[in-house]
Scaffold this motif. Structure first.
Motif, PDB file in Angstrom:
ATOM      1  N   GLY A  46       0.793  -1.229   0.000  1.00  0.00           N
ATOM      2  CA  GLY A  46       0.000   0.000   0.000  1.00  0.00           C
ATOM      3  C   GLY A  46       0.823   1.276   0.000  1.00  0.00           C
ATOM      4  N   ALA A  47       2.011   1.271   0.582  1.00  0.00           N
ATOM      5  CA  ALA A  47       2.826   2.487   0.665  1.00  0.00           C
ATOM      6  C   ALA A  47       3.785   2.645  -0.519  1.00  0.00           C
ATOM      7  CB  ALA A  47       3.623   2.477   1.968  1.00  0.00           C
ATOM      8  N   LEU A  48       3.819   1.671  -1.429  1.00  0.00           N
ATOM      9  CA  LEU A  48       4.765   1.719  -2.542  1.00  0.00           C
ATOM     10  C   LEU A  48       4.192   2.490  -3.721  1.00  0.00           C
ATOM     11  CD1 LEU A  48       6.088  -1.950  -2.605  1.00  0.00           C
ATOM     12  CD2 LEU A  48       6.965   0.008  -1.331  1.00  0.00           C
ATOM     13  N   ARG A  49       5.088   3.170  -4.442  1.00  0.00           N
ATOM     14  CA  ARG A  49       4.708   3.885  -5.664  1.00  0.00           C
ATOM     15  C   ARG A  49       5.084   3.021  -6.861  1.00  0.00           C
ATOM     16  NH1 ARG A  49       7.287   9.603  -5.441  1.00  0.00           N
ATOM     17  NH2 ARG A  49       6.283   9.657  -7.476  1.00  0.00           N
ATOM     18  N   PRO A  50       4.110   2.651  -7.685  1.00  0.00           N
ATOM     19  CA  PRO A  50       4.402   1.803  -8.849  1.00  0.00           C
ATOM     20  C   PRO A  50       5.458   2.428  -9.765  1.00  0.00           C
ATOM     21  CG  PRO A  50       2.043   1.971  -8.499  1.00  0.00           C
ATOM     22  CD  PRO A  50       2.686   2.955  -7.570  1.00  0.00           C
ATOM     23  N   GLY A  51       6.355   1.571 -10.253  1.00  0.00           N
ATOM     24  CA  GLY A  51       7.361   2.002 -11.220  1.00  0.00           C
ATOM     25  C   GLY A  51       8.521   2.794 -10.658  1.00  0.00           C
ATOM     26  N   TYR A  95       7.893  -1.903  -7.893  1.00  0.00           N
ATOM     27  CA  TYR A  95       6.533  -2.415  -7.780  1.00  0.00           C
ATOM     28  C   TYR A  95       5.869  -2.289  -9.144  1.00  0.00           C
ATOM     29  CZ  TYR A  95       1.587  -2.441  -6.302  1.00  0.00           C
ATOM     30  OH  TYR A  95       0.248  -2.688  -6.170  1.00  0.00           O
ATOM     31  N   ASP A  96       5.607  -3.414  -9.790  1.00  0.00           N
ATOM     32  CA  ASP A  96       4.914  -3.458 -11.074  1.00  0.00           C
ATOM     33  C   ASP A  96       3.437  -3.708 -10.766  1.00  0.00           C
ATOM     34  OD1 ASP A  96       3.820  -4.000 -13.557  1.00  0.00           O
ATOM     35  OD2 ASP A  96       5.292  -5.527 -14.102  1.00  0.00           O
ATOM     36  N   ALA A  97       2.702  -2.628 -10.523  1.00  0.00           N
ATOM     37  CA  ALA A  97       1.297  -2.731 -10.121  1.00  0.00           C
ATOM     38  C   ALA A  97       0.439  -3.321 -11.238  1.00  0.00           C
ATOM     39  CB  ALA A  97       0.765  -1.354  -9.718  1.00  0.00           C
ATOM     40  N   GLU A  98       0.735  -2.990 -12.476  1.00  0.00           N
ATOM     41  CA  GLU A  98      -0.052  -3.473 -13.612  1.00  0.00           C
ATOM     42  C   GLU A  98      -0.050  -4.994 -13.687  1.00  0.00           C
ATOM     43  OE1 GLU A  98      -2.589  -2.958 -16.795  1.00  0.00           O
ATOM     44  OE2 GLU A  98      -1.790  -1.386 -15.491  1.00  0.00           O
ATOM     45  N   ASN A  99       1.115  -5.588 -13.444  1.00  0.00           N
ATOM     46  CA  ASN A  99       1.247  -7.050 -13.516  1.00  0.00           C
ATOM     47  C   ASN A  99       1.212  -7.712 -12.142  1.00  0.00           C
ATOM     48  OD1 ASN A  99       1.581  -7.420 -16.415  1.00  0.00           O
ATOM     49  ND2 ASN A  99       3.378  -6.128 -16.108  1.00  0.00           N
ATOM     50  N   LYS A 139      26.741  -6.770 -14.742  1.00  0.00           N
ATOM     51  CA  LYS A 139      26.488  -7.970 -13.944  1.00  0.00           C
ATOM     52  C   LYS A 139      25.308  -7.707 -13.014  1.00  0.00           C
ATOM     53  CE  LYS A 139      31.287  -9.204 -14.267  1.00  0.00           C
ATOM     54  NZ  LYS A 139      32.549  -9.321 -13.583  1.00  0.00           N
ATOM     55  N   MET A 140      24.235  -8.479 -13.206  1.00  0.00           N
ATOM     56  CA  MET A 140      23.037  -8.278 -12.405  1.00  0.00           C
ATOM     57  C   MET A 140      22.289  -9.592 -12.272  1.00  0.00           C
ATOM     58  SD  MET A 140      20.810  -6.372 -15.286  1.00  0.00           S
ATOM     59  CE  MET A 140      22.152  -5.921 -16.364  1.00  0.00           C
ATOM     60  N   SER A 141      21.342  -9.597 -11.346  1.00  0.00           N
ATOM     61  CA  SER A 141      20.481 -10.741 -11.139  1.00  0.00           C
ATOM     62  C   SER A 141      19.124 -10.211 -10.701  1.00  0.00           C
ATOM     63  CB  SER A 141      21.087 -11.644 -10.064  1.00  0.00           C
ATOM     64  OG  SER A 141      20.301 -12.793  -9.883  1.00  0.00           O
ATOM     65  N   MET A 142      18.046 -10.915 -11.090  1.00  0.00           N
ATOM     66  CA  MET A 142      16.704 -10.413 -10.810  1.00  0.00           C
ATOM     67  C   MET A 142      15.818 -11.540 -10.272  1.00  0.00           C
ATOM     68  SD  MET A 142      14.225  -8.353 -13.431  1.00  0.00           S
ATOM     69  CE  MET A 142      13.842  -9.744 -14.454  1.00  0.00           C
ATOM     70  N   SER A 143      14.888 -11.160  -9.403  1.00  0.00           N
ATOM     71  CA  SER A 143      13.916 -12.094  -8.856  1.00  0.00           C
ATOM     72  C   SER A 143      12.573 -11.382  -8.742  1.00  0.00           C
ATOM     73  CB  SER A 143      14.378 -12.568  -7.468  1.00  0.00           C
ATOM     74  OG  SER A 143      13.455 -13.495  -6.931  1.00  0.00           O
ATOM     75  N   THR A 144      11.490 -12.126  -8.876  1.00  0.00           N
ATOM     76  CA  THR A 144      10.153 -11.527  -8.756  1.00  0.00           C
ATOM     77  C   THR A 144       9.329 -12.256  -7.714  1.00  0.00           C
ATOM     78  OG1 THR A 144       9.240 -12.924 -10.517  1.00  0.00           O
ATOM     79  CG2 THR A 144      10.137 -10.789 -11.181  1.00  0.00           C
ATOM     80  N   LYS A 175      -2.313  -6.726   0.799  1.00  0.00           N
ATOM     81  CA  LYS A 175      -2.778  -5.381   1.116  1.00  0.00           C
ATOM     82  C   LYS A 175      -2.199  -4.350   0.127  1.00  0.00           C
ATOM     83  CE  LYS A 175      -3.733  -2.998   5.359  1.00  0.00           C
ATOM     84  NZ  LYS A 175      -3.406  -2.847   6.758  1.00  0.00           N
ATOM     85  N   GLY A 176      -3.079  -3.581  -0.486  1.00  0.00           N
ATOM     86  CA  GLY A 176      -2.656  -2.536  -1.405  1.00  0.00           C
ATOM     87  C   GLY A 176      -2.460  -2.994  -2.837  1.00  0.00           C
ATOM     88  N   ALA A 177      -2.521  -4.294  -3.085  1.00  0.00           N
ATOM     89  CA  ALA A 177      -2.335  -4.806  -4.456  1.00  0.00           C
ATOM     90  C   ALA A 177      -3.586  -4.531  -5.277  1.00  0.00           C
ATOM     91  CB  ALA A 177      -2.034  -6.297  -4.427  1.00  0.00           C
ATOM     92  N   ARG A 178      -3.382  -4.156  -6.518  1.00  0.00           N
ATOM     93  CA  ARG A 178      -4.507  -3.915  -7.433  1.00  0.00           C
ATOM     94  C   ARG A 178      -5.183  -5.229  -7.768  1.00  0.00           C
ATOM     95  NH1 ARG A 178      -2.210   0.291 -11.940  1.00  0.00           N
ATOM     96  NH2 ARG A 178      -1.886   2.031 -10.529  1.00  0.00           N
ATOM     97  N   PRO A 179      -6.497  -5.225  -7.976  1.00  0.00           N
ATOM     98  CA  PRO A 179      -7.177  -6.460  -8.368  1.00  0.00           C
ATOM     99  C   PRO A 179      -6.734  -6.896  -9.763  1.00  0.00           C
ATOM    100  CG  PRO A 179      -8.717  -4.594  -8.290  1.00  0.00           C
ATOM    101  CD  PRO A 179      -7.388  -4.103  -7.804  1.00  0.00           C
ATOM    102  N   ALA A 180      -6.887  -8.183 -10.033  1.00  0.00           N
ATOM    103  CA  ALA A 180      -6.499  -8.721 -11.344  1.00  0.00           C
ATOM    104  C   ALA A 180      -7.338  -8.091 -12.441  1.00  0.00           C
ATOM    105  CB  ALA A 180      -6.686 -10.241 -11.354  1.00  0.00           C
TER     106      ALA A 180
END
Length: 154
Positions: free
Chosen positions: A85-90, A113-117, A135-140, A148-153
């Protein structure tokens, strides 16, 4: 002096890492370190970060005394209820930073925070003063309907 102290208090709190394992990888004493990092702003997400730590023998033989490699790996998982809820998307936000050389190089973890997905994206990368690192690594971490605060599908 008070202004500097007040400004430091306003900076976002970065997570602290808890070392959970150190694995020896060769006869020179080089290690892979694995740390657990709980996201301080979201809660319910823990990332495990692995990176290479050079031994004294390796530093002496390579001639680069003050620097560790930029290589790292990250994996993040849901470990409890998630509140976005406190995060700003993108907006990339710093979660963790640790020095990898005497002065100018650090290993960082950022959250997006990728709110759209309906996903939290965590990116581990090296940051250097003079140049960036590829050199990087990513996780989702996928968000659930009850988070809480997540947009509905869609």
């Amino acid at each position: 002096m008070r202004m500097i102290f007040a400004a430091l208090l306003m900076l976002p709190a970065l997570a602290r890492a808890e070392e959970i394992a150190q694995i020896g990888v060769d006869w020179m004493g080089n290690d892979i370190v694995i740390e657990a990092i709980a996201d301080p702003e979201v809660g319910g997400v823990t990332c495990h970060l692995a990176y290479f730590e050079r031994s004294v023998l390796d530093r002496l033989s390579q001639g680069n005394w003050f620097e560790d490699p930029s290589n790292s790996a990250i994996q993040c998982s849901r470990t409890g209820p998630v509140d976005v809820g406190a995060l700003r998307p993108g907006q990339p936000a710093d979660v963790f930073s640790e020095g990898r050389s005497l002065l100018f190089k650090s290993l960082r973890v950022k959250r997006i925070y990728d709110a759209e997905n309906r996903v939290l994206v965590y990116l581990a990368h090296a940051s250097e003063l003079g140049e960036g690192s590829a050199k990087m690594s990513m996780s989702t971490v996928p968000l659930l309907a009850e988070d809480k605060g997540a947009r509905p599908a869609r």
